[in-house]
Scaffold this motif. Structure first.
Motif: not given
Length: 303
Positions: A86-94, A160-166, A168-178
């Motif tokens: 749980a110390a390294h979990q993330f939220l993939a947005r959109n 995916t066609g999703i642009r990686d803007v990680t 510029g996101l709040p801490a813990g959020q990611i654009s891509l599950i890379n």
């Protein structure tokens, strides 16, 4: 053939170019593109069906650390046994569920050999109208967890066609599950790709909605494929129809012009010819000797 001689005029040549060199080749090309998309979708569905009908296999034999997941291995069902980190979990947005905005909860699972794999535990909704705001992440099941999941490729803009803007996101959020980016961020030995949870023992939090199984719909590509080629037939048929109607129009105009000429000639032939009127003076002159003779006969003495 002479009735179609007009098709060689410059105005009609432009129509031929539009139909045969622009529209029809474009329709054929679009039909071929839809055909390729249809075959791609059909092949992908075949891979998904094969993977979903196969029994789950241990991840240790299906996905190595730092290795890319090949396309043919996508959707393979895996068995994973380990503990959540749980110390390294993330939220993939959109990420949407039934059209509703939200996040995927991505939590690494540490396996018995010390390696880790990213687990997509499922979807949670946004908490406000501000889609940038991070919702509270439900706690992962504690202790050893057994998960059955679907193997997925590491996400990139290319697949995916999703642009990686990680950045510029709040801490813990990611654009891509890379996998590569998250391995660098967390320092974990991540296996390639990630797994979508199908079942979990013990069960995960009720606030998390499991990711839907993939759709096996073939999409609209087959109908679009034939639709574009039907447009080719319509364009060619329209071209023929336009030419024939123009020829018929010209034939009618020529026939009407011929009838008008014939009618005018007939009027000239039927016009009466005026007769010469007798000359009155000549008639009087001719009548004068006769009158004189008659008068002389009447006055002459009888014998």
């Amino acid at each position: 053939m002479s009735r179609y001689r007009f098709v060689f005029s410059w105005r009609w040549i432009r129509l031929h170019v539009l139909i045969w060199l622009i529209l029809i080749p474009s329709f054929i090309g679009l039909g071929m593109w839809q055909r390729s998309r249809y075959h791609e979708r059909t092949a992908e569905n075949a891979v998904i069906r094969t993977a979903m009908n196969a029994p789950p296999v241990p991840i240790e034999g299906a996905d190595a650390v730092g290795a890319a997941v090949p396309q043919k291995a996508r959707w393979k069902q895996l068995t994973l046994v380990g503990t959540y980190d749980a110390a390294h979990q993330f939220l993939a947005r959109n990420r949407q569920e039934n059209g509703n905005p939200g996040f995927f909860v991505i939590t690494p699972m540490t396996l018995s050999d010390g390696t880790s794999v990213l687990i997509n535990r499922g979807w949670i909704a946004t908490v406000s109208s501000d889609q940038q705001q991070s919702p509270a992440i439900p706690a992962a099941p504690a202790g050893t967890v057994t998960v059955t999941g679907r193997l997925q490729q590491s996400e990139t803009k290319g697949n995916t066609g999703i642009r990686d803007v990680t950045a510029g996101l709040p801490a813990g959020q990611i654009s891509l599950i890379n996998t590569e980016a998250l391995a660098a961020k967390t320092g974990l030995q991540l296996r390639g790709g990630y797994a979508e949870v199908i079942t979990s023992k013990p069960a995960d939090a009720s606030q998390i909605t499991a990711v839907d199984a993939p759709s096996l719909d073939e999409g609209p590509y087959l109908s679009y494929w034939f639709q574009w080629w039907l447009f080719c037939v319509i364009a060619a048929g329209g071209w023929i129809t336009i030419i024939r109607r123009e020829a018929q129009h010209r034939d009618r105009e020529a026939a009407e012009a011929a009838e008008e000429d014939e009618y005018e000639d007939g009027e000239d032939d039927d016009e009466p010819v005026a007769e010469d009127e007798p000359d009155t003076e000549d008639e009087d002159a001719a009548a004068t000797p006769t009158t004189a003779t008659a008068t002389a006969t009447a006055t002459a003495p009888a014998p």
